[in-house]
Design a protein around this motif. Structure first.
Motif, PDB file in Angstrom:
ATOM      1  N   GLY A 182      90.191  60.515 -59.028  1.00  0.00           N
ATOM      2  CA  GLY A 182      89.442  59.434 -58.381  1.00  0.00           C
ATOM      3  C   GLY A 182      89.860  59.153 -56.954  1.00  0.00           C
ATOM      4  O   GLY A 182      89.037  59.122 -56.037  1.00  0.00           O
ATOM      5  N   THR A 230      79.831  61.546 -62.326  1.00  0.00           N
ATOM      6  CA  THR A 230      81.063  60.812 -62.024  1.00  0.00           C
ATOM      7  C   THR A 230      81.316  60.764 -60.514  1.00  0.00           C
ATOM      8  O   THR A 230      81.638  59.711 -59.960  1.00  0.00           O
ATOM      9  CB  THR A 230      82.266  61.459 -62.743  1.00  0.00           C
ATOM     10  OG1 THR A 230      81.967  61.535 -64.142  1.00  0.00           O
ATOM     11  CG2 THR A 230      83.529  60.655 -62.565  1.00  0.00           C
ATOM     12  N   GLY A 285      88.352  61.404 -64.040  1.00  0.00           N
ATOM     13  CA  GLY A 285      88.114  60.427 -62.970  1.00  0.00           C
ATOM     14  C   GLY A 285      89.398  59.729 -62.559  1.00  0.00           C
ATOM     15  O   GLY A 285      89.644  59.491 -61.378  1.00  0.00           O
TER      16      GLY A 285
END
Lengths: 237, 120
Positions: free
Chosen positions: A167, B93, A163
Motif C-alpha cells: 500500500g 485494489t 494491499g
C-alpha cells in the motif's frame, strides 16, 4: 466407524478451528511477518487436517456455523469504534466522505467491469464487487448481491494482505504525499489488514485507517446493490 | 449479560428492518449504525458495551476462518475463473488506493487554501 463419528462431530470441528487459529497466532508472533496472516495459516491448517482425515467439507461447514454466526455481532460491535471516531470524522467530514465515496464507487465499478471484460461468470463478479471492505461486511454484501461469500472472504483476505504490504509503495508511486490521506486510504483499500499495518506505524495512523475501513464498509453496504443495478442497465451479467 | 443483550438487540433490530422494508442492506450494518446512534444520543453508555465489543472486534479475524475454509467447496468455479479474479482484484485494489488518496488529498488542500484565505 466410531472414529468417523468423532471426527465429524461439532466439538471436534470447533476444537480444530480454535486450535488452528491459536497455532497460527503463535507462528505469526514468532516469525513476525505480515505475510504469515493468522487467518490464512489457520485456513490452510484446517484444510490440510480435513483432507488428511477425509472429513467432508460440508460437515466442517455445518459444524463451524457457531463461529461464523459471531461475525454479525462483531460487525454490530464496530459501532463502538465508529462512535469513538465520530469527533475526528466530523472535523474533516467533507474530505473523508467525498474520498470514501469515490474510493467505494471506483472500487466496485472497476472490479466489476474488469471481471466482466475477462469473462467471469456473474456469481464471481458479484463476489468480487465488495472486495475492498472488511471481510465480515464484504461477505454480507456478497450474500445480498447473490455472490459466493466464501470466495469473497478469500479474495478480501488475500488482497488485504497484498494491499497492506504494498500500500505505502503504491501511494508513493501515485504521489499521495499527505500522511492523513495515506492512513485513510490504507483502511479504505486494505481494510483491517491495512489498518493493522498502519497501527504498527503509529496509533494515530491506525485510527485514520479504521475510519477508512468503517466508512467504506458502510458506504459499500449501502451502495453496492444500487451500483450493480445501475451497471446492469448497460450490460447483462 | 447486558452487553450481550444490547449487541444482539441491535442485530435483531437490523434483521427486523431488513425483513419489514426489504432494504438491500446487511442487517449487521443497520445494527452497527443503531449502536453508534444510541451511544451518541446517550441511550447506551459506553461502559455497558465496551468489554464485549472490544472482545468481538479484537477477535474478528478468527470468525472468518470457517467461511475461509468453505472456499474448498467452490474450487471448480475458482479454477475456471482464476485469472479474471486475480487480475480484476489487483487492478481494483490499485484503483481504490489511487482514487481515495488523490481525492482526499485534493479536498484537504482545498480546505487548507480556504482556511488561509479566511485568515488573510
Amino acid at each position: 466407524m466410531c472414529m468417523d463419528a468423532i471426527l465429524n462431530s461439532e466439538i471436534f470441528i470447533l476444537t480444530l478451528t480454535f486450535l488452528a487459529y491459536f497455532t497460527a497466532q503463535n507462528i505469526q508472533q514468532k516469525a513476525k511477518s505480515i505475510l504469515l496472516n493468522p487467518v490464512l495459516i489457520a485456513i490452510i491448517l484446517i484444510i490440510v487436517v480435513l483432507i488428511v482425515f477425509k472429513i467432508d467439507f460440508t460437515a466442517y461447514h455445518e459444524g463451524s456455523r457457531m463461529i461464523e454466526f459471531l461475525l454479525k455481532p462483531a460487525i454490530v460491535a464496530l459501532g463502538v469504534p465508529l462512535y469513538q471516531q465520530l469527533g475526528k470524522i466530523k472535523k474533516q467530514a467533507i474530505p473523508i466522505i467525498v474520498s470514501q465515496l469515490v474510493g467505494c464507487v471506483a472500487g466496485i465499478v472497476s472490479v466489476v467491469l474488469i471481471a466482466k471484460a475477462l469473462g467471469a461468470p456473474k456469481e464471481v463478479i458479484f463476489s468480487l464487487a465488495p472486495k475492498s471492505v472488511t471481510t465480515p461486511i464484504a461477505m454480507e454484501v456478497s450474500k445480498t448481491l447473490g455472490g459466493i461469500p466464501p470466495l469473497t472472504a478469500s479474495v478480501v483476505i488475500l488482497f488485504g494482505i497484498l494491499g497492506s504490504i504494498f500500500g505505502y509503495e503504491i501511494m508513493k508511486l501515485t504521489r499521495i504525499k499527505s500522511s492523513i490521506s495515506q492512513g485513510i486510504s490504507m483502511g479504505t483499500a486494505a481494510h483491517v489488514l491495512g489498518a493493522s499495518k498502519s497501527m504498527q506505524i503509529s496509533g494515530n495512523f491506525g485510527a485514520l485507517s479504521s475510519i477508512g475501513l468503517i466508512v467504506n464498509g458502510i458506504l459499500t453496504a449501502i451502495l453496492a446493490p444500487y451500483i450493480i443495478d445501475f451497471l446492469g442497465l448497460w450490460m447483462t451479467f | 449479560m447486558r452487553q450481550v443483550v444490547i449487541i444482539l438487540g441491535c442485530l435483531l433490530f437490523g434483521e427486523a428492518v431488513v425483513h419489514l422494508t426489504g432494504i438491500k442492506m446487511p442487517s449487521s450494518i443497520i445494527g452497527m449504525l443503531l449502536l453508534t446512534l444510541s451511544l451518541k444520543i446517550g441511550w447506551i453508555k459506553l461502559e455497558w458495551v465496551n468489554e464485549l465489543s472490544t472482545f468481538l472486534t479484537k477477535n474478528m479475524a478468527f470468525f472468518f476462518v470457517p467461511p475461509g475454509v468453505a472456499i474448498m467447496l467452490y474450487m471448480d468455479l475458482i479454477k475456471s475463473s482464476f485469472w479474471p479474479i486475480i487480475i480484476a482484484s489487483t487492478l481494483g485494489t490499485l484503483i481504490v488506493f489511487a482514487c481515495t488518496g488523490w481525492t482526499h488529498q485534493l479536498f484537504m488542500r482545498h480546505k487548507n487554501t480556504f482556511k488561509k484565505n479566511k485568515n488573510s
